[in-house]
Motif scaffolding. Structure first.
Motif, PDB file in Angstrom:
ATOM      1  N   ALA A   1     -91.287  97.450  56.560  1.00 42.09           N
ATOM      2  CA  ALA A   1     -90.181  98.020  57.351  1.00 42.09           C
ATOM      3  C   ALA A   1     -90.089  97.340  58.709  1.00 42.09           C
ATOM      4  CB  ALA A   1     -90.370  99.525  57.513  1.00 42.09           C
ATOM      5  N   ALA A   2     -91.232  97.056  59.313  1.00 40.86           N
ATOM      6  CA  ALA A   2     -91.247  96.357  60.604  1.00 40.86           C
ATOM      7  C   ALA A   2     -90.692  94.943  60.448  1.00 40.86           C
ATOM      8  CB  ALA A   2     -92.662  96.318  61.166  1.00 40.86           C
ATOM      9  N   LYS A   3     -91.080  94.295  59.367  1.00 34.70           N
ATOM     10  CA  LYS A   3     -90.587  92.939  59.116  1.00 34.70           C
ATOM     11  C   LYS A   3     -89.080  92.949  58.898  1.00 34.70           C
ATOM     12  CE  LYS A   3     -91.509  88.927  56.210  1.00 34.70           C
ATOM     13  NZ  LYS A   3     -92.371  88.378  55.145  1.00 34.70           N
ATOM     14  N   THR A   4     -88.594  93.920  58.141  1.00 38.70           N
ATOM     15  CA  THR A   4     -87.158  94.056  57.897  1.00 38.70           C
ATOM     16  C   THR A   4     -86.394  94.306  59.196  1.00 38.70           C
ATOM     17  OG1 THR A   4     -87.566  94.886  55.665  1.00 38.70           O
ATOM     18  CG2 THR A   4     -85.420  95.383  56.617  1.00 38.70           C
ATOM     19  N   ALA A   5     -87.025  95.025  60.114  1.00 39.80           N
ATOM     20  CA  ALA A   5     -86.394  95.306  61.412  1.00 39.80           C
ATOM     21  C   ALA A   5     -86.424  94.096  62.339  1.00 39.80           C
ATOM     22  CB  ALA A   5     -87.085  96.488  62.080  1.00 39.80           C
ATOM     23  N   GLY A   6     -87.135  93.042  61.932  1.00 36.86           N
ATOM     24  CA  GLY A   6     -87.151  91.821  62.728  1.00 36.86           C
ATOM     25  C   GLY A   6     -88.387  91.631  63.589  1.00 36.86           C
TER      26      GLY A   6
ATOM     27  N   ASP B   1     -91.467  88.169  67.290  1.00 35.06           N
ATOM     28  CA  ASP B   1     -92.825  87.918  67.782  1.00 35.06           C
ATOM     29  C   ASP B   1     -93.413  89.151  68.474  1.00 35.06           C
ATOM     30  OD1 ASP B   1     -94.935  86.098  67.833  1.00 35.06           O
ATOM     31  OD2 ASP B   1     -94.519  85.510  69.891  1.00 35.06           O
ATOM     32  N   VAL B   2     -93.239  90.303  67.835  1.00 37.82           N
ATOM     33  CA  VAL B   2     -93.745  91.568  68.371  1.00 37.82           C
ATOM     34  C   VAL B   2     -95.258  91.622  68.156  1.00 37.82           C
ATOM     35  CG1 VAL B   2     -93.635  94.083  68.136  1.00 37.82           C
ATOM     36  CG2 VAL B   2     -91.540  92.724  67.968  1.00 37.82           C
TER      37      VAL B   2
ATOM     38  N   GLN C   1     -99.585 100.856  63.828  1.00 39.78           N
ATOM     39  CA  GLN C   1     -99.180  99.642  64.545  1.00 39.78           C
ATOM     40  C   GLN C   1     -97.865  99.100  63.987  1.00 39.78           C
ATOM     41  OE1 GLN C   1    -100.941  99.877  67.454  1.00 39.78           O
ATOM     42  NE2 GLN C   1    -100.791  97.675  67.395  1.00 39.78           N
ATOM     43  N   ALA C   2     -97.730  99.135  62.674  1.00 43.91           N
ATOM     44  CA  ALA C   2     -96.499  98.643  62.049  1.00 43.91           C
ATOM     45  C   ALA C   2     -95.303  99.499  62.448  1.00 43.91           C
ATOM     46  CB  ALA C   2     -96.655  98.606  60.532  1.00 43.91           C
ATOM     47  N   LEU C   3     -95.498 100.802  62.506  1.00 43.55           N
ATOM     48  CA  LEU C   3     -94.404 101.685  62.932  1.00 43.55           C
ATOM     49  C   LEU C   3     -94.029 101.418  64.386  1.00 43.55           C
ATOM     50  CD1 LEU C   3     -95.501 105.030  61.222  1.00 43.55           C
ATOM     51  CD2 LEU C   3     -93.631 103.499  60.537  1.00 43.55           C
TER      52      LEU C   3
ATOM     53  N   LYS D   1     -90.295  98.882  68.326  1.00 49.37           N
ATOM     54  CA  LYS D   1     -90.116  97.880  69.375  1.00 49.37           C
ATOM     55  C   LYS D   1     -89.063  96.853  68.965  1.00 49.37           C
ATOM     56  CE  LYS D   1     -92.932  95.332  72.622  1.00 49.37           C
ATOM     57  NZ  LYS D   1     -94.316  94.964  72.978  1.00 49.37           N
ATOM     58  N   ALA D   2     -89.068  96.437  67.716  1.00 48.64           N
ATOM     59  CA  ALA D   2     -88.086  95.459  67.236  1.00 48.64           C
ATOM     60  C   ALA D   2     -86.683  96.030  67.291  1.00 48.64           C
ATOM     61  CB  ALA D   2     -88.430  95.021  65.809  1.00 48.64           C
ATOM     62  N   VAL D   3     -86.541  97.286  66.914  1.00 51.64           N
ATOM     63  CA  VAL D   3     -85.221  97.937  66.964  1.00 51.64           C
ATOM     64  C   VAL D   3     -84.741  98.008  68.403  1.00 51.64           C
ATOM     65  CG1 VAL D   3     -84.025 100.126  66.585  1.00 51.64           C
ATOM     66  CG2 VAL D   3     -85.504  99.205  64.790  1.00 51.64           C
ATOM     67  N   GLU D   4     -85.646  98.360  69.324  1.00 48.45           N
ATOM     68  CA  GLU D   4     -85.279  98.423  70.742  1.00 48.45           C
ATOM     69  C   GLU D   4     -84.879  97.057  71.270  1.00 48.45           C
ATOM     70  OE1 GLU D   4     -88.632 100.091  72.787  1.00 48.45           O
ATOM     71  OE2 GLU D   4     -88.400 102.046  71.817  1.00 48.45           O
ATOM     72  N   MET D   5     -85.639  96.028  70.891  1.00 47.08           N
ATOM     73  CA  MET D   5     -85.352  94.671  71.369  1.00 47.08           C
ATOM     74  C   MET D   5     -84.010  94.189  70.838  1.00 47.08           C
ATOM     75  SD  MET D   5     -89.149  93.015  70.997  1.00 47.08           S
ATOM     76  CE  MET D   5     -88.761  91.375  71.628  1.00 47.08           C
TER      77      MET D   5
END
Length: 97
Positions: free
Chosen positions: A35-40, A45-46, A81-83, A88-92
């Protein structure tokens, strides 16, 4: 049959039953990482994504070594950590709009 053999066999069966594979924790961690990967998170580089991947690799190693309790605990940390990486990726991405 020797009574000691029966007792030892029963103890082994009982002890083996007490140790369970952390299948759910491992699955949850893998899904959260995806899910984190899908979110970018990977492309952005999170740092939390990198940490989650390392933790999941560690959990897999512990699983292979038969250290199931430790594998489960590390997998839970990987999931958290993944969540965090996904959030963080969604916010970025929101800031880039």
């Amino acid at each position: 049959m020797d009574p000691r053999t029966v007792v030892v066999s029963l103890l082994l069966i009982i002890l083996t039953g007490c140790v369970s594979l952390p299948a759910q924790q491992m699955s949850d961690a893998r899904q959260a990482l995806q899910a984190a990967k899908t979110a970018g998170a990977e492309n952005l580089d999170v740092e939390e994504f990198k940490e989650a991947r390392i933790l999941l690799d560690d959990a897999n190693r512990f699983l292979d070594e038969g250290r199931y309790e430790l594998a489960g605990k590390v997998a839970q940390r990987a999931k958290l950590q993944a969540l965090a990486a996904r959030r963080k990726a969604v916010e970025m991405k929101g800031m880039q709009l």
